[in-house]
Design an enzyme around this catalytic site. Structure first.
Site, PDB file in Angstrom:
ATOM      1  N   ASN A  83       0.836  -1.193   0.000  1.00 20.23           N
ATOM      2  CA  ASN A  83       0.000   0.000   0.000  1.00 20.23           C
ATOM      3  C   ASN A  83       0.880   1.255   0.000  1.00 20.23           C
ATOM      4  O   ASN A  83       2.109   1.169  -0.046  1.00 20.23           O
ATOM      5  CB  ASN A  83      -0.950  -0.028   1.200  1.00 20.23           C
ATOM      6  CG  ASN A  83      -2.282   0.632   0.914  1.00 20.23           C
ATOM      7  OD1 ASN A  83      -2.342   1.703   0.327  1.00 20.23           O
ATOM      8  ND2 ASN A  83      -3.366  -0.021   1.316  1.00 20.23           N
ATOM      9  N   HIS A 113      24.036   1.787  11.292  1.00 25.78           N
ATOM     10  CA  HIS A 113      25.125   2.741  11.535  1.00 25.78           C
ATOM     11  C   HIS A 113      25.903   2.321  12.782  1.00 25.78           C
ATOM     12  O   HIS A 113      25.313   1.824  13.746  1.00 25.78           O
ATOM     13  CB  HIS A 113      24.576   4.148  11.715  1.00 25.78           C
ATOM     14  CG  HIS A 113      23.797   4.637  10.533  1.00 25.78           C
ATOM     15  ND1 HIS A 113      24.390   5.234   9.453  1.00 25.78           N
ATOM     16  CD2 HIS A 113      22.468   4.584  10.247  1.00 25.78           C
ATOM     17  CE1 HIS A 113      23.480   5.546   8.555  1.00 25.78           C
ATOM     18  NE2 HIS A 113      22.302   5.157   9.016  1.00 25.78           N
ATOM     19  N   GLY A 140       0.036  -1.589   9.089  1.00 30.44           N
ATOM     20  CA  GLY A 140       0.457  -0.221   8.816  1.00 30.44           C
ATOM     21  C   GLY A 140       1.438   0.333   9.828  1.00 30.44           C
ATOM     22  O   GLY A 140       1.367   0.058  11.029  1.00 30.44           O
ATOM     23  N   THR A 163      12.652  -6.081  15.695  1.00 23.59           N
ATOM     24  CA  THR A 163      14.099  -6.008  15.912  1.00 23.59           C
ATOM     25  C   THR A 163      14.780  -7.360  15.824  1.00 23.59           C
ATOM     26  O   THR A 163      16.007  -7.420  15.697  1.00 23.59           O
ATOM     27  CB  THR A 163      14.395  -5.406  17.294  1.00 23.59           C
ATOM     28  OG1 THR A 163      13.843  -6.262  18.312  1.00 23.59           O
ATOM     29  CG2 THR A 163      13.793  -4.015  17.428  1.00 23.59           C
TER      30      THR A 163
END
Length: 204
Positions: A83, A113, A140, A163
């Site tokens: 979407n 990073h 979403g 994670t």
């Protein structure tokens, strides 16, 4: 070893490398073109995606707007749907199986990073791949972080921050994302019954 080879192998690399900058500019141009297509310009959109992505199966649809870093590191299976407003940072491979659905504003981030400021401030970064199995549904505003694998059949709840790896055939959610419960035969029975009633109502 080139900076591209370093990037794709998960090593520290310098994103300001001329070849990488050129590749990102090409992707930015194609995304710009894609996001400005007419809503019914299906053939044009498919052509742009074929130029942008590393691989794309049959019947794939990405609703504008869409943004990515390179595009060439994105591999989509058949019957993929994303979407609007999804973002794929594909400094490492993003591989998605068939029949996967992404809700609005799902973000897949392979970029990482260094935690040491002196190294991070030298503009060095790294990437780890994201792998998503078949028949996965991601709600979403979910964020998938570098190195994560999501197993087939799994549902990721809206707003989750994933994670760590999530196994197949579970519902998971939260920040950080955790398994909420397995998907069971009761789920299958419920929704197969709902589909049967739907089909019967269409035939009535």
């Amino acid at each position: 070893m080139t900076e591209l080879e370093r990037m794709l192998s998960g090593k520290l690399y310098y994103p300001g490398d001329e070849a990488l900058v050129k590749a990102r500019r090409k992707a930015q141009t194609l995304c710009w073109q894609y996001n400005r297509t007419h809503p019914e310009a299906y053939a044009e959109r498919t052509d742009i995606l074929k130029q942008l992505l590393g691989a794309m199966g049959e019947n794939c649809y990405i609703k504008p707007t869409f943004q990515c870093d390179y595009g060439s590191n994105i591999y989509l299976g058949d019957h993929f749907y994303a979407n609007c407003d999804c973002v794929f940072l594909d400094v490492a491979p993003i591989t998605i199986g068939r029949d996967a659905y992404l809700a609005p504003r799902v973000c897949l981030y392979t970029a990482g990073h260094p935690t040491t400021p002196e190294v991070r401030n030298a503009d060095l970064e790294f990437g780890l791949p994201i792998t998503i199995g078949d028949s996965v549904w991601i709600g979403g505003n979910a964020v998938i972080l570098p190195g994560v694998t999501i197993g087939s059949g799994t549902i990721i709840a809206a707003g989750s921050v994933v994670t760590r790896d999530i196994p197949s055939n579970v519902i998971a959610g939260g920040n950080p994302c955790k398994i909420l419960r397995p998907l069971t035969d009761a789920d299958r029975t419920k929704w197969e019954d709902q589909r049967r009633l739907y089909e019967e109502s269409r035939q009535a």
